[in-house]
Design a protein around this motif. Structure first.
Motif, PDB file in Angstrom:
ATOM      1  N   GLY A   1       0.764  -1.247   0.000  1.00  0.00           N
ATOM      2  CA  GLY A   1       0.000   0.000   0.000  1.00  0.00           C
ATOM      3  C   GLY A   1       0.794   1.296   0.000  1.00  0.00           C
ATOM      4  N   PHE A   2       2.037   1.302   0.436  1.00  0.00           N
ATOM      5  CA  PHE A   2       2.798   2.558   0.472  1.00  0.00           C
ATOM      6  C   PHE A   2       3.616   2.792  -0.789  1.00  0.00           C
ATOM      7  CE2 PHE A   2       5.856  -0.550   2.160  1.00  0.00           C
ATOM      8  CZ  PHE A   2       7.015  -0.207   1.486  1.00  0.00           C
ATOM      9  N   LEU A   3       3.716   1.788  -1.669  1.00  0.00           N
ATOM     10  CA  LEU A   3       4.774   1.843  -2.682  1.00  0.00           C
ATOM     11  C   LEU A   3       4.572   2.945  -3.716  1.00  0.00           C
ATOM     12  CD1 LEU A   3       7.403   0.745  -3.718  1.00  0.00           C
ATOM     13  CD2 LEU A   3       6.161  -1.014  -4.973  1.00  0.00           C
ATOM     14  N   ARG A   4       3.385   3.010  -4.304  1.00  0.00           N
ATOM     15  CA  ARG A   4       3.225   3.974  -5.410  1.00  0.00           C
ATOM     16  C   ARG A   4       3.411   5.408  -4.909  1.00  0.00           C
ATOM     17  NH1 ARG A   4       2.491   1.913 -10.355  1.00  0.00           N
ATOM     18  NH2 ARG A   4       1.511  -0.120 -10.504  1.00  0.00           N
ATOM     19  N   ARG A   5       3.036   5.645  -3.655  1.00  0.00           N
ATOM     20  CA  ARG A   5       3.176   7.000  -3.122  1.00  0.00           C
ATOM     21  C   ARG A   5       4.639   7.366  -2.851  1.00  0.00           C
ATOM     22  NH1 ARG A   5       0.470  10.058   1.998  1.00  0.00           N
ATOM     23  NH2 ARG A   5       2.180  11.468   2.043  1.00  0.00           N
ATOM     24  N   HIS A   6       5.453   6.388  -2.477  1.00  0.00           N
ATOM     25  CA  HIS A   6       6.818   6.704  -2.015  1.00  0.00           C
ATOM     26  C   HIS A   6       7.917   6.305  -2.992  1.00  0.00           C
ATOM     27  CE1 HIS A   6       5.774   8.050   2.050  1.00  0.00           C
ATOM     28  NE2 HIS A   6       4.774   7.178   1.958  1.00  0.00           N
ATOM     29  N   LEU A   7       7.557   5.621  -4.081  1.00  0.00           N
ATOM     30  CA  LEU A   7       8.580   5.167  -5.029  1.00  0.00           C
ATOM     31  C   LEU A   7       9.214   6.377  -5.715  1.00  0.00           C
ATOM     32  CD1 LEU A   7       9.819   2.630  -6.353  1.00  0.00           C
ATOM     33  CD2 LEU A   7       8.012   2.769  -8.087  1.00  0.00           C
ATOM     34  N   PRO A   8      10.543   6.527  -5.640  1.00  0.00           N
ATOM     35  CA  PRO A   8      11.171   7.681  -6.303  1.00  0.00           C
ATOM     36  C   PRO A   8      11.049   7.570  -7.824  1.00  0.00           C
ATOM     37  CG  PRO A   8      12.746   6.501  -4.897  1.00  0.00           C
ATOM     38  CD  PRO A   8      11.515   5.669  -4.954  1.00  0.00           C
ATOM     39  N   ALA A   9      11.025   8.694  -8.496  1.00  0.00           N
ATOM     40  CA  ALA A   9      11.026   8.696  -9.962  1.00  0.00           C
ATOM     41  C   ALA A   9      12.407   8.272 -10.463  1.00  0.00           C
ATOM     42  CB  ALA A   9      10.709  10.101 -10.469  1.00  0.00           C
ATOM     43  N   ALA A  10      12.423   7.656 -11.655  1.00  0.00           N
ATOM     44  CA  ALA A  10      13.712   7.231 -12.229  1.00  0.00           C
ATOM     45  C   ALA A  10      14.655   8.421 -12.374  1.00  0.00           C
ATOM     46  CB  ALA A  10      13.460   6.551 -13.575  1.00  0.00           C
ATOM     47  N   SER A  11      14.082   9.606 -12.610  1.00  0.00           N
ATOM     48  CA  SER A  11      14.917  10.793 -12.866  1.00  0.00           C
ATOM     49  C   SER A  11      15.759  11.206 -11.652  1.00  0.00           C
ATOM     50  CB  SER A  11      14.037  11.965 -13.314  1.00  0.00           C
ATOM     51  OG  SER A  11      13.074  12.218 -12.325  1.00  0.00           O
ATOM     52  N   VAL A  12      15.370  10.785 -10.438  1.00  0.00           N
ATOM     53  CA  VAL A  12      16.167  11.175  -9.260  1.00  0.00           C
ATOM     54  C   VAL A  12      17.177  10.095  -8.879  1.00  0.00           C
ATOM     55  CG1 VAL A  12      14.239  12.562  -8.390  1.00  0.00           C
ATOM     56  CG2 VAL A  12      14.637  10.279  -7.423  1.00  0.00           C
ATOM     57  N   LEU A  13      17.175   8.989  -9.619  1.00  0.00           N
ATOM     58  CA  LEU A  13      18.101   7.893  -9.289  1.00  0.00           C
ATOM     59  C   LEU A  13      19.392   8.017 -10.085  1.00  0.00           C
ATOM     60  CD1 LEU A  13      15.643   4.828  -9.351  1.00  0.00           C
ATOM     61  CD2 LEU A  13      16.464   6.111  -7.351  1.00  0.00           C
ATOM     62  N   PRO A  14      20.528   7.658  -9.458  1.00  0.00           N
ATOM     63  CA  PRO A  14      21.769   7.580 -10.232  1.00  0.00           C
ATOM     64  C   PRO A  14      21.693   6.397 -11.191  1.00  0.00           C
ATOM     65  CG  PRO A  14      22.099   6.736  -8.006  1.00  0.00           C
ATOM     66  CD  PRO A  14      20.695   7.267  -8.054  1.00  0.00           C
ATOM     67  N   PRO A  15      22.628   6.271 -12.136  1.00  0.00           N
ATOM     68  CA  PRO A  15      22.621   5.106 -13.022  1.00  0.00           C
ATOM     69  C   PRO A  15      22.735   3.820 -12.208  1.00  0.00           C
ATOM     70  CG  PRO A  15      24.178   6.779 -13.789  1.00  0.00           C
ATOM     71  CD  PRO A  15      23.716   7.211 -12.436  1.00  0.00           C
ATOM     72  N   GLY A  16      22.066   2.768 -12.674  1.00  0.00           N
ATOM     73  CA  GLY A  16      22.153   1.474 -11.976  1.00  0.00           C
ATOM     74  C   GLY A  16      20.832   0.745 -12.011  1.00  0.00           C
ATOM     75  N   ALA A  17      20.884  -0.527 -11.636  1.00  0.00           N
ATOM     76  CA  ALA A  17      19.712  -1.402 -11.667  1.00  0.00           C
ATOM     77  C   ALA A  17      18.908  -1.276 -10.370  1.00  0.00           C
ATOM     78  CB  ALA A  17      20.180  -2.838 -11.871  1.00  0.00           C
ATOM     79  N   LEU A  18      17.800  -2.026 -10.308  1.00  0.00           N
ATOM     80  CA  LEU A  18      16.887  -1.983  -9.162  1.00  0.00           C
ATOM     81  C   LEU A  18      16.813  -3.368  -8.517  1.00  0.00           C
ATOM     82  CD1 LEU A  18      13.905  -0.149 -10.945  1.00  0.00           C
ATOM     83  CD2 LEU A  18      16.002   0.867 -10.010  1.00  0.00           C
ATOM     84  N   LEU A  19      16.694  -3.398  -7.183  1.00  0.00           N
ATOM     85  CA  LEU A  19      16.601  -4.672  -6.455  1.00  0.00           C
ATOM     86  C   LEU A  19      15.352  -4.683  -5.587  1.00  0.00           C
ATOM     87  CD1 LEU A  19      17.878  -7.391  -5.466  1.00  0.00           C
ATOM     88  CD2 LEU A  19      19.025  -6.056  -3.664  1.00  0.00           C
ATOM     89  N   ASP A  20      14.506  -5.702  -5.803  1.00  0.00           N
ATOM     90  CA  ASP A  20      13.402  -5.978  -4.884  1.00  0.00           C
ATOM     91  C   ASP A  20      13.932  -7.026  -3.913  1.00  0.00           C
ATOM     92  OD1 ASP A  20      11.040  -6.386  -3.569  1.00  0.00           O
ATOM     93  OD2 ASP A  20       9.839  -6.855  -5.358  1.00  0.00           O
TER      94      ASP A  20
END
Ligand SMILES: C[S@@+](CC[C@H](N)C(=O)[O-])C[C@H]1O[C@@H](n2cnc3c(N)ncnc32)[C@H](O)[C@@H]1O
Length: 229
Positions: free
Chosen positions: A35-54
């Motif tokens: 329930g919290f994810l869509r509200r708090h997930l950062p946009a790709a534009s604020v992330l440095p280069p690199g992959a994502l880990l769940d």
């Protein structure tokens, strides 16, 4: 009184989760993102280069929003039976890895973003895991994590004291609830710098074989950065 070491509790806990996933073909957590994810997930534009880990991805309910960020995604969990339930359409788009979060078989500084959803409160050794998450983040990378306290709707329900510290839900699944100061100190001790910390609340339907009633969650959601350099 002597207590089993946390490594022993960790092994029993991982086994309990795997047995839960194997006990039913149904999805335990459902297919909607937490329930919290869509509200708090950062946009790709604020992330440095690199992959994502769940990290501790379970059956993959949080993978669709992560994939929407347009980066390579890895999903890892200790429970092979959970990973086996990730739907085929998602499996085709992510790297799946059976792991212990305390020590992943991956090199340093690979991920621009790591998600820990409903995980920290289930870990007998959260400090070790958060240090490992820091190792895996690129400098400037972000960790999004929820850490519930005693005001979460599930705290106190069918919890027996675990040997040493924490609780065992239904006598099997390890839980520990953290106040705000404790939660923020856990991240700081792992060398992560707090970016945001706020409480989020959401409802969840019953979880087959795990929690028979609809229930309300209330949890602190924290965003933290691996400092550059
Ligand atoms: C409450 S579930 C949350 C699953 C998923 N993150 C979600 O939000 O649907 C906790 C997960 O942590 C996993 N887990 C517990 N201890 C672990 C460990 N030491 N290493 C890797 N996964 C672990 C369990 O197998 C389980 O899938």
């Amino acid at each position: 009184m002597s207590h089993p070491p946390t490594t022993e509790i960790n092994a029993e806990n991982k086994s309990a989760w795997n047995q839960l996933y194997a006990s039913t073909p149904e999805s335990i957590w459902g297919r909607e993102p937490v329930g919290f994810l869509r509200r708090h997930l950062p946009a790709a534009s604020v992330l440095p280069p690199g992959a994502l880990l769940d990290a501790a991805a379970g059956e993959g309910r949080n993978l669709p929003p992560l994939l929407e960020l347009g980066r390579p995604v890895t999903a890892c969990d200790a429970a092979a039976a959970a990973l086996a339930k990730i739907p085929a359409a998602l499996r085709a788009r992510v790297t799946i890895l059976e792991c212990d979060l305390a020590q992943l078989p991956l090199g340093d500084a690979q991920f621009a973003f790591i998600l820990l959803s409903d995980v920290v409160e289930t870990l007998p050794e959260p400090a070790t895991v958060l240090t490992e998450m820091r190792r895996l983040l690129v400098p400037g990378g972000l960790l999004l994590v929820n850490i519930p306290g005693d005001d979460d709707g599930i705290a106190g329900i069918d919890m027996q004291p675990a040997p040493g510290h924490g609780w065992l839900y239904r006598g099997r699944y390890y839980y520990h609830f953290y106040g705000r100061a404790e939660a923020e100190a856990l991240l700081a001790a792992a060398g992560l710098a707090l970016v945001a910390s706020e409480v989020s609340a959401w409802d969840e339907p019953p979880h087959p074989q795990f929690r028979p009633e609809p229930h309300a969650h209330r949890s602190r959601v924290l965003l933290a950065r691996r400092p550059a350099g």
